[in-house]
Design a protein around this motif. Structure first.
Motif, short mmCIF file in Angstrom:
data_model
loop_
_atom_site.label_atom_id
_atom_site.label_comp_id
_atom_site.label_asym_id
_atom_site.label_seq_id
_atom_site.Cartn_x
_atom_site.Cartn_y
_atom_site.Cartn_z
N SER A 1 0.84 -1.21 0.00
CA SER A 1 0.00 0.00 0.00
C SER A 1 0.86 1.25 0.00
O SER A 1 0.55 2.23 -0.69
CB SER A 1 -0.93 -0.01 1.22
N ARG A 2 1.97 1.22 0.78
CA ARG A 2 2.86 2.38 0.78
C ARG A 2 3.47 2.59 -0.59
O ARG A 2 3.61 3.73 -1.05
CB ARG A 2 3.97 2.18 1.82
N GLN A 3 3.85 1.50 -1.25
CA GLN A 3 4.41 1.64 -2.59
C GLN A 3 3.39 2.23 -3.55
O GLN A 3 3.72 3.11 -4.36
CB GLN A 3 4.88 0.27 -3.10
N ILE A 4 2.14 1.77 -3.45
CA ILE A 4 1.09 2.31 -4.32
C ILE A 4 0.88 3.78 -4.01
O ILE A 4 0.74 4.62 -4.92
CB ILE A 4 -0.20 1.51 -4.14
N ILE A 5 0.86 4.13 -2.71
CA ILE A 5 0.68 5.54 -2.34
C ILE A 5 1.83 6.38 -2.85
O ILE A 5 1.65 7.50 -3.37
CB ILE A 5 0.53 5.66 -0.81
N ASN A 6 3.06 5.86 -2.72
CA ASN A 6 4.22 6.61 -3.22
C ASN A 6 4.15 6.80 -4.73
O ASN A 6 4.50 7.85 -5.26
CB ASN A 6 5.52 5.90 -2.84
N GLN A 7 3.69 5.75 -5.44
CA GLN A 7 3.55 5.89 -6.89
C GLN A 7 2.48 6.92 -7.24
O GLN A 7 2.67 7.74 -8.14
CB GLN A 7 3.20 4.53 -7.49
N MET A 8 1.36 6.88 -6.52
CA MET A 8 0.32 7.89 -6.76
C MET A 8 0.85 9.29 -6.43
O MET A 8 0.60 10.26 -7.15
CB MET A 8 -0.90 7.60 -5.90
N ASN A 9 1.58 9.36 -5.32
CA ASN A 9 2.17 10.65 -4.93
C ASN A 9 3.06 11.19 -6.04
O ASN A 9 3.00 12.37 -6.40
CB ASN A 9 2.96 10.46 -3.65
N SER A 10 3.88 10.31 -6.61
CA SER A 10 4.79 10.73 -7.68
C SER A 10 4.01 11.16 -8.92
O SER A 10 4.35 12.15 -9.57
CB SER A 10 5.74 9.58 -8.04
N ARG A 11 2.94 10.41 -9.24
CA ARG A 11 2.14 10.78 -10.42
C ARG A 11 1.48 12.14 -10.23
O ARG A 11 1.47 12.97 -11.13
CB ARG A 11 1.09 9.70 -10.68
N SER B 1 -9.34 10.54 -11.03
CA SER B 1 -9.15 9.36 -11.86
C SER B 1 -7.91 8.58 -11.45
O SER B 1 -7.88 7.34 -11.54
CB SER B 1 -9.05 9.77 -13.33
N ILE B 2 -6.87 9.28 -10.98
CA ILE B 2 -5.65 8.58 -10.53
C ILE B 2 -5.96 7.69 -9.34
O ILE B 2 -5.53 6.54 -9.27
CB ILE B 2 -4.55 9.61 -10.19
N ALA B 3 -6.74 8.22 -8.38
CA ALA B 3 -7.09 7.43 -7.19
C ALA B 3 -8.15 6.40 -7.50
O ALA B 3 -8.14 5.29 -6.96
CB ALA B 3 -7.56 8.36 -6.08
N LYS B 4 -9.09 6.72 -8.39
CA LYS B 4 -10.20 5.81 -8.69
C LYS B 4 -9.71 4.55 -9.38
O LYS B 4 -10.29 3.48 -9.23
CB LYS B 4 -11.22 6.55 -9.57
N ASP B 5 -8.66 4.66 -10.18
CA ASP B 5 -8.16 3.51 -10.94
C ASP B 5 -7.42 2.50 -10.08
O ASP B 5 -7.12 1.40 -10.54
CB ASP B 5 -7.23 3.99 -12.07
N VAL B 6 -7.11 2.87 -8.83
CA VAL B 6 -6.35 1.99 -7.95
C VAL B 6 -7.31 1.19 -7.08
O VAL B 6 -8.19 1.75 -6.43
CB VAL B 6 -5.39 2.80 -7.05
N THR B 7 -7.18 -0.12 -7.07
CA THR B 7 -7.98 -0.99 -6.22
C THR B 7 -7.05 -1.84 -5.38
O THR B 7 -6.02 -2.30 -5.84
CB THR B 7 -8.90 -1.90 -7.05
#
Length: 601
Positions: A48-58, A194-200
Motif C-alpha cells: 500500500s505504501r508503494q502504491i501511495i508513493n507511486q500515486m504521490n509521484s504521479r 481518476s488517478i485514485a479511482k483507478d487503484v484498487t
C-alpha cells in the motif's frame, strides 16, 4: 526414558514418533499461522505504501507539469504591463487585459483539465478566462496564503457553478516596480480523482485523498467530499508525514497506510479490510490442518504395515548410497520392486543418472556462462548509452531559438543552439567509439552554456586539433567530469566557478587527458578510496551515488579499451582537483582504426 524407548517394538516406536510429530506440527502450525498473518499484514502495508508513493509521484509530476506550463506567464511583459497600468481606468484595463487573455488562451489550448486561469493585481483588478468577479472575490483569501513570490501553493477547493475546482496560485512582481499580483489556476478534480479511482486494493480496498486543510479531496463515496477526515487520521498526519497501522474505520478493522506529498501537501490514504486480507489465510489454515491430520493417520497405518519390509529395503538403499558417496556411479537398484519402495529405487536410479548427465553438461554450461557474460557486457553498454531519447525537445528548442532571433537576443540563441547540439550528440551518437575531436566539440558546447551562467568562468582546452581528430574516445566522456567539478568543487562549497583546464598529450602508447579545476578538492582518504575503486575491476557495488558519473565514465572506458585505461585522481586539495583520463593511442587511417600498440590498454 531411553530404556523404555529401546524396549518398545518398531511399530510402537513409530506410533510414539508420530504422536510427538503431531504435537510438534500443531504447535508449528499455530506459530506459522500467527507469523504468516503478521507477515501478510506487513506486506500489505508495504504494498500500500508503494502504491501511495507511486500515486504521490504521479500527482507531483502532474502538478509540476501545470507549474512549468503556467509559471512562465508571470515573466511575460504583458503580465507586468497589466499589473502596472490596468488600474488606470476601464480603457486601460481593457487594453492591457486583452494580451493577457490571449496568453491565457494559448496556455489552455489542449488542456481540458484546466478549468480557468486568472490574473489579479494588488488593486484587485482582474482578468480571467471565465469569471473576473469570481477571481476578485477570492483575491484576499488566496493572497494571504502566498508567502513566497514565484512559488505555487495549493490554496484549497472551490465550488463554481456546482463544479469542484482545485485552486493553485502564485504571487509575482512586476520587474523593477513594487506592483504585484497573483496568478490563479483552477483545475478540475477529474484528473486527480481518476488517478485514485483507478487503484484498487483487493476486492473492497480503496485509496482516498485529503487536502491541506484536512478535508476529503477525493473519496469513493462522493457524499463525503469536502467533509473533514477522521480526527485520528488528521492527528497522525500532523505528527508524521507517512505511516500506517490497524485502525477502526466504518465499524471494521482496516489496514490503513498514509503518505504526504512534500510538493503539494496533499495526503494519500489507503484502506484495506483486515478480514479480507486474512480470509484466504484462514481457509488455507483449515485446509492444511485437515490435510495434515489425514496424512498423519494414513502415514501411521502405512508405516506400521510396512515397517519390516521397509527396514530391509532401506538398508539396501543405504549400501548403494555409500557406494555413490565414494564415487561409484555404476550402482543400480532393483527394478522389480513395486509400490513406494519401487518408486524410491527408481528415484534413486534416476538420481544417479541425473548426476551423470550433470557432470557431462558442466563443460557446456561453462561455455554458455562465458557467452552470457559477453551479452551482459553488451546490455550494460546499451543501458549506459541509451538513457534518454528527447527527440521531442528539438522542435521546442528550434522555436525558442526563433523567438530569440526575432527578439534580437543573441545570448539565448547561442545557448539554445548549443543545447540542441548537446541533445543531438547524446541521442544520435550510438557508435561505440568516436573521434576525440567530436567529444571536444560537445564539451565546448556544454562549457559555452556554463560560461553564460557563470561570468567569471574561464575555460582552456590545450590539445592539438589534428591529433584529436585522429584519436578515438568514448562518447559522453568529459561532461560527467565537468559536472563533478561544478557540483563537488564549487557548488557544494558555495564557490564561484573560476577556471577549468582540459589538456591532452601523447605519452608512449597512451594518450593522456588531464581535467583540472581550481575548486575545493576532496579529503586525501576519499581520493585514495576512489583511486582504489578505479583500480579494482569489481568495485561497482561499492561506489557511492554521488560519484556515479565518474564510475560510469571509468567503466565505459575499460569496457572499450581494457583494464589499463580509465580514470585516476592525480591530486585533490584546497587548490583544486586534477583527474586524468588514460586512453590508448589510436590513429584513424582510410576510415579504419589502427592501434599503435598491440597489448591491453
Amino acid at each position: 526414558m531411553k530404556r523404555t524407548m529401546k524396549s518398545l517394538s518398531l511399530r510402537h516406536k513409530i506410533i510414539v514418533m508420530f504422536l510427538v510429530l503431531c504435537i510438534f506440527l500443531i504447535g508449528a502450525g499455530i506459530y506459522w499461522y500467527r507469523m504468516t498473518t503478521l507477515t501478510i499484514q506487513d506486506n500489505t502495508m508495504k504494498l500500500s505504501r508503494q502504491i501511495i508513493n507511486q500515486m504521490n509521484s504521479r500527482v507531483d509530476a502532474y502538478f509540476m507539469e501545470i507549474v512549468n506550463l503556467t509559471l512562465p506567464m508571470t515573466a511575460r511583459n504583458v503580465s507586468a504591463q497589466f499589473l502596472d497600468k490596468s488600474s488606470g481606468g476601464p480603457y486601460e484595463r481593457l487594453l492591457y487585459a486583452k494580451p493577457v487573455n490571449q496568453m491565457i488562451y494559448n496556455v489552455m489550448v489542449g488542456r481540458p483539465e484546466i478549468y480557468g486561469i486568472s490574473v489579479v493585481s494588488q488593486d484587485q483588478v482582474s482578468t480571467s478566462s471565465y469569471s473576473n468577479l469570481f477571481a476578485q472575490e477570492r483575491f484576499s483569501k488566496i493572497s494571504n496564503k502566498l508567502d513566497q513570490p514565484g512559488k505555487f501553493v495549493i490554496t484549497g477547493v472551490e465550488n463554481y457553478n456546482n463544479i469542484r475546482l482545485l485552486t493553485m496560485a502564485v504571487k509575482f512582481f512586476s520587474p523593477g516596480t513594487q506592483h504585484w499580483g497573483i496568478l490563479i489556476v483552477d483545475l478540475k478534480l477529474d484528473k486527480i480523482s481518476s488517478i485514485a479511482k483507478d487503484v484498487t486494493l483487493g476486492d473492497t480496498g480503496f485509496i482516498w485523498i485529503a487536502d491541506t486543510e484536512g478535508r476529503y479531496l477525493y473519496y469513493p463515496d462522493s457524499h463525503k467530499w469536502s467533509e473533514r477526515i477522521p480526527e485520528p487520521f488528521w492527528k497522525r498526519l500532523q505528527s508524521s508525514g507517512e505511516g500506517g497501522g490497524i485502525e477502526y474505520s466504518r465499524g471494521k478493522k482496516m489496514i490503513v497506510t498514509y503518505g504526504k506529498s512534500e510538493l503539494t501537501n496533499l495526503a494519500f490514504f489507503s484502506e484495506t479490510p483486515l478480514a479480507e486480507v486474512n480470509n484466504d489465510l484462514v481457509k488455507l489454515r483449515n485446509t492444511t490442518i485437515l490435510i495434515g491430520v489425514t496424512a498423519l493417520m494414513l502415514g501411521m497405518m502405512v508405516a506400521i504395515s510396512v515397517s519390516f519390509s521397509l527396514s530391509r529395503s532401506i538398508l539396501l538403499l543405504q549400501r548403494l548410497m555409500k557406494r555413490v558417496e565414494i564415487g561409484n556411479l555404476d550402482v543400480h537398484a532393483p527394478d522389480n520392486k513395486k509400490g513406494e519402495i519401487g518408486y524410491l529405487y527408481r528415484s534413486f536410479n534416476a538420481m544417479v543418472n541425473e548426476i551423470k548427465n550433470l557432470i557431462r553438461t558442466i563443460s557446456a554450461l561453462q561455455v554458455k556462462e562465458k557467452e552470457l557474460e559477453i551479452k551482459q557486457l553488451d546490455s550494460r553498454m546499451q543501458a549506459l548509452q541509451y538513457q534518454i531519447n528527447p527527440h521531442f525537445l528539438y522542435n521546442t528548442l528550434e522555436i525558442v531559438n526563433s523567438y530569440a532571433i526575432i527578439e534580437n537576443i543573441p545570448v539565448i540563441s547561442r545557448v539554445v543552439q548549443s543545447l540542441a547540439r548537446i541533445f543531438r550528440y547524446s541521442v544520435e551518437n550510438h557508435a561505440k567509439t568516436i573521434p576525440l575531436s567530436e567529444e571536444l566539440a560537445h564539451i565546448k558546447d556544454y562549457l559555452d552554456i556554463q560560461m553564460e551562467r557563470f561570468e567569471n568562468l574561464r575555460v582552456e582546452i590545450l590539445m592539438d586539433v589534428n591529433q584529436s581528430a585522429k584519436m578515438m574516445a568514448v562518447p559522453m566522456m568529459l561532461q560527467p567530469l565537468m559536472e563533478n567539478a561544478f557540483r563537488h568543487g564549487y557548488q557544494n562549497h558555495k564557490l564561484e566557478p573560476g577556471s577549468l583546464v582540459i589538456q591532452g598529450h601523447r605519452l608512449g602508447d597512451f594518450f593522456i587527458i588531464d581535467v583540472e579545476d581550481n575548486g575545493r578538492g576532496m579529503a586525501p582518504e576519499l581520493k585514495d578510496y576512489y583511486n582504489r575503486l578505479f583500480q579494482d575491476s569489481g568495485g561497482e557495488d561499492r561506489v557511492e551515488d554521488a560519484r556515479l558519473g565518474l564510475w560510469n565514465v571509468h567503466s565505459r572506458i575499460r569496457l572499450f579499451f581494457g583494464h589499463g585505461c580509465g580514470l585516476h585522481i592525480l591530486s585533490s586539495d584546497a587548490s583544486g582537483t586534477i583527474i586524468r583520463i588514460t586512453l590508448p593511442f589510436y590513429s584513424i587511417r582510410d576510415g579504419s582504426e589502427a592501434l599503435v600498440h598491440d597489448h591491453d590498454c
